[in-house]
Each structure stands twice: as C-alpha cells, then as structure tokens.
Write a protein that holds these residues in place. Sequence first.
Motif, PDB file in Angstrom:
ATOM      1  N   LEU A 185       0.824  -1.207   0.000  1.00 51.56           N
ATOM      2  CA  LEU A 185       0.000   0.000   0.000  1.00 51.56           C
ATOM      3  C   LEU A 185       0.860   1.258   0.000  1.00 51.56           C
ATOM      4  O   LEU A 185       0.642   2.189  -0.796  1.00 51.56           O
ATOM      5  CB  LEU A 185      -0.923  -0.006   1.226  1.00 51.56           C
ATOM      6  N   LEU A 186       1.836   1.304   0.888  1.00 52.41           N
ATOM      7  CA  LEU A 186       2.679   2.492   1.019  1.00 52.41           C
ATOM      8  C   LEU A 186       3.605   2.664  -0.180  1.00 52.41           C
ATOM      9  O   LEU A 186       3.965   3.790  -0.536  1.00 52.41           O
ATOM     10  CB  LEU A 186       3.491   2.420   2.308  1.00 52.41           C
ATOM     11  N   GLY A 187       3.986   1.552  -0.798  1.00 55.69           N
ATOM     12  CA  GLY A 187       4.902   1.616  -1.924  1.00 55.69           C
ATOM     13  C   GLY A 187       4.223   1.858  -3.252  1.00 55.69           C
ATOM     14  O   GLY A 187       4.904   1.968  -4.279  1.00 55.69           O
ATOM     15  N   ASP A 192      -0.791  -7.272  -8.182  1.00 51.89           N
ATOM     16  CA  ASP A 192      -0.024  -8.522  -8.153  1.00 51.89           C
ATOM     17  C   ASP A 192       1.175  -8.418  -7.230  1.00 51.89           C
ATOM     18  O   ASP A 192       1.500  -9.364  -6.491  1.00 51.89           O
ATOM     19  CB  ASP A 192       0.438  -8.895  -9.562  1.00 51.89           C
ATOM     20  N   SER A 193       1.846  -7.277  -7.248  1.00 48.82           N
ATOM     21  CA  SER A 193       3.018  -7.096  -6.388  1.00 48.82           C
ATOM     22  C   SER A 193       2.608  -7.017  -4.924  1.00 48.82           C
ATOM     23  O   SER A 193       3.275  -7.572  -4.048  1.00 48.82           O
ATOM     24  CB  SER A 193       3.774  -5.823  -6.783  1.00 48.82           C
ATOM     25  N   ARG A 194       1.508  -6.340  -4.652  1.00 51.04           N
ATOM     26  CA  ARG A 194       1.021  -6.261  -3.279  1.00 51.04           C
ATOM     27  C   ARG A 194       0.673  -7.646  -2.757  1.00 51.04           C
ATOM     28  O   ARG A 194       0.998  -8.007  -1.617  1.00 51.04           O
ATOM     29  CB  ARG A 194      -0.196  -5.344  -3.217  1.00 51.04           C
ATOM     30  N   SER A 195       0.022  -8.446  -3.602  1.00 50.46           N
ATOM     31  CA  SER A 195      -0.306  -9.816  -3.220  1.00 50.46           C
ATOM     32  C   SER A 195       0.960 -10.624  -2.969  1.00 50.46           C
ATOM     33  O   SER A 195       1.023 -11.423  -2.019  1.00 50.46           O
ATOM     34  CB  SER A 195      -1.147 -10.468  -4.315  1.00 50.46           C
ATOM     35  N   ALA A 196       1.985 -10.414  -3.802  1.00 54.12           N
ATOM     36  CA  ALA A 196       3.245 -11.139  -3.634  1.00 54.12           C
ATOM     37  C   ALA A 196       3.903 -10.782  -2.311  1.00 54.12           C
ATOM     38  O   ALA A 196       4.425 -11.658  -1.599  1.00 54.12           O
ATOM     39  CB  ALA A 196       4.183 -10.830  -4.797  1.00 54.12           C
ATOM     40  N   LEU A 197       3.899  -9.506  -1.961  1.00 58.45           N
ATOM     41  CA  LEU A 197       4.492  -9.079  -0.687  1.00 58.45           C
ATOM     42  C   LEU A 197       3.735  -9.687   0.493  1.00 58.45           C
ATOM     43  O   LEU A 197       4.343 -10.113   1.484  1.00 58.45           O
ATOM     44  CB  LEU A 197       4.462  -7.553  -0.592  1.00 58.45           C
ATOM     45  N   ARG A 198       2.419  -9.750   0.369  1.00 57.18           N
ATOM     46  CA  ARG A 198       1.606 -10.326   1.443  1.00 57.18           C
ATOM     47  C   ARG A 198       1.832 -11.825   1.562  1.00 57.18           C
ATOM     48  O   ARG A 198       2.053 -12.357   2.660  1.00 57.18           O
ATOM     49  CB  ARG A 198       0.130 -10.028   1.165  1.00 57.18           C
TER      50      ARG A 198
END
Length: 282
Positions: A185-187, A192-198
């Motif tokens: 969120l902050l980045g 897809d990238s947010r899901s990968a980080l999670r």
Amino acid sequence: MGNNTPVGSMRSSDPLDPGVIGETVDDHLGSVLPSAPDALVDDARTLLGKMSDRIRGQWLVVGAQTGSADIDIEDILPAATSVELVYGQAVANAQAAGFDTGALDRDQALLTSDYLHSLAYTAMGSVKSDPSVRQACFDSLSDASQRLASLWSRLEETRAEDSSAPDSVPIDPIVMATAGDIAGLLGGSDPDSRSALREAGAALGIARWRPDGQSPADDQTDVVAETMPGKWSASDVVSVGDPDRLRGLLDPLPQSSATETLRSFATSRCPNAVEHRPNIHE
C-alpha cells in the motif's frame, strides 16, 4: 532498546540495509512507549525486548521500496513500528492465554496487550501518506487484529476439546502477511506485487513458525487456513519452508535493488539459514 541516535533518523545513507532499518525501528519503539505508568512501560519493554530482531518492520520498509512510489523512510517508519507493536500485543495475549511463558503474569500480560494495541493504532496514524492510503493501512491493521482475535478463540476451543492439543501459535504468519500488505500500500505497488508481498510475508512467517521443518498437524493447518488472508491449502502450509519457493513468491515484483534485497533478506531469515527458534516468536 534505544540509544543516542535521534529518533526516526537512519544511521546510514543506505535505505535498504535491514540491519539499519531494524535498529531504527527499535529506536522508534523505545520512543513511543513512555506514555503510560512506569510499571506498564517496563512490562512492555520486557516483552518487546525478548524479540531478537524486527523482521516485521524490516519486511515492511524494504518491501515498500519495491513499489513505484517515491519512498521517504522517515514517513513510513511509524507503520513499521505499528506492525512490531501488533506483534508484541499478540505475544502478550499468548502469555495471558497460557500459550506462551514469559516474565509477565496473566494480568500484566492483558494490560500490556491493551497498551501495545492502542500504541499500534496511534503509530499508524503518524504515517505520512495520502489519506486514502493511510486509511487502507488502518484497515489492513484492523484485519490483522480481527484475525488474531479469531485465532485465540479457535485455539481456546481446540484446547477445551482436547487438552493434549498443540499450543503452537501462528502469530508470525498473520503479522508478516500484514507487514507485506501495508508495504504494498505504502509503496504504490500494483495488485499482483502487493499480493506477492503479502503472500511471501505469510510464507516466511509460516516457515519461522515451523522452524523444525516438520509438517504441522491437521489442527494446526486448519488454524492457519482460517486465519490467513487469501486461500492457503494444506500443501501451501507444509511446503513454504523451501527457500527457493519463498523467493519464487516474489517473482511478480519489478526487478530492482530493493527486490533483490528483499529476496536475500527472506532467504537469510528462513529457518534453514538461522538458528532454531521457539514456536511463538523469535
């Protein structure tokens, strides 16, 4: 916790240095605690001081830098502090519920848990970001709190039905997933990238929750499946300890020095690369 470095100030010019990030988050944790009676502050320091590193805050800060947003570390440091405080709150709850042993008795642990919970939300309110992004971060933090509350209820029911049921508490997966979600969120990461980080955060948390490499029992797998964001099957829970698979979960991230740092960081924090840790927390 704490030293003579100004609070919120990075000790080096490298914003991707996990060691520096961990020390800075530690300083910030020390700065937000003295807002309650001395005895409560001392109990909080005792509990937070048991943690050997600040992996949740480190994951968030490095992960946020893999996105498209122009990140100022000082602006997102409160978010890293917030996830560390939520983790501490969960450990305090584990002690109060008898799932962990520590220096705090039940009443102390409950008071400390409430204190750290309030500080976590206060810290998140200090994040410098677009109001809609900050609200989304609050929502993610609230979701983690609800999942942790569900976790205690589920574990209490399991123990009531079977006194021999394992007491292993998957706090790490829930909070690490939240750290990854807030990082995205902050980045300004794409979905897809947010899901990968999670998911990579959750996987690293599960691997650290099962540091002996043994497959969790069915009831433990069920606990994780019911408290984790997204769809996690039994095979997911069993296989996440593989460093190669963990790195692969980060493939959707854009190639950058931040992404490479995150991959290296994840591998270095896998149980195969670090000393054995207890089931509750490191």
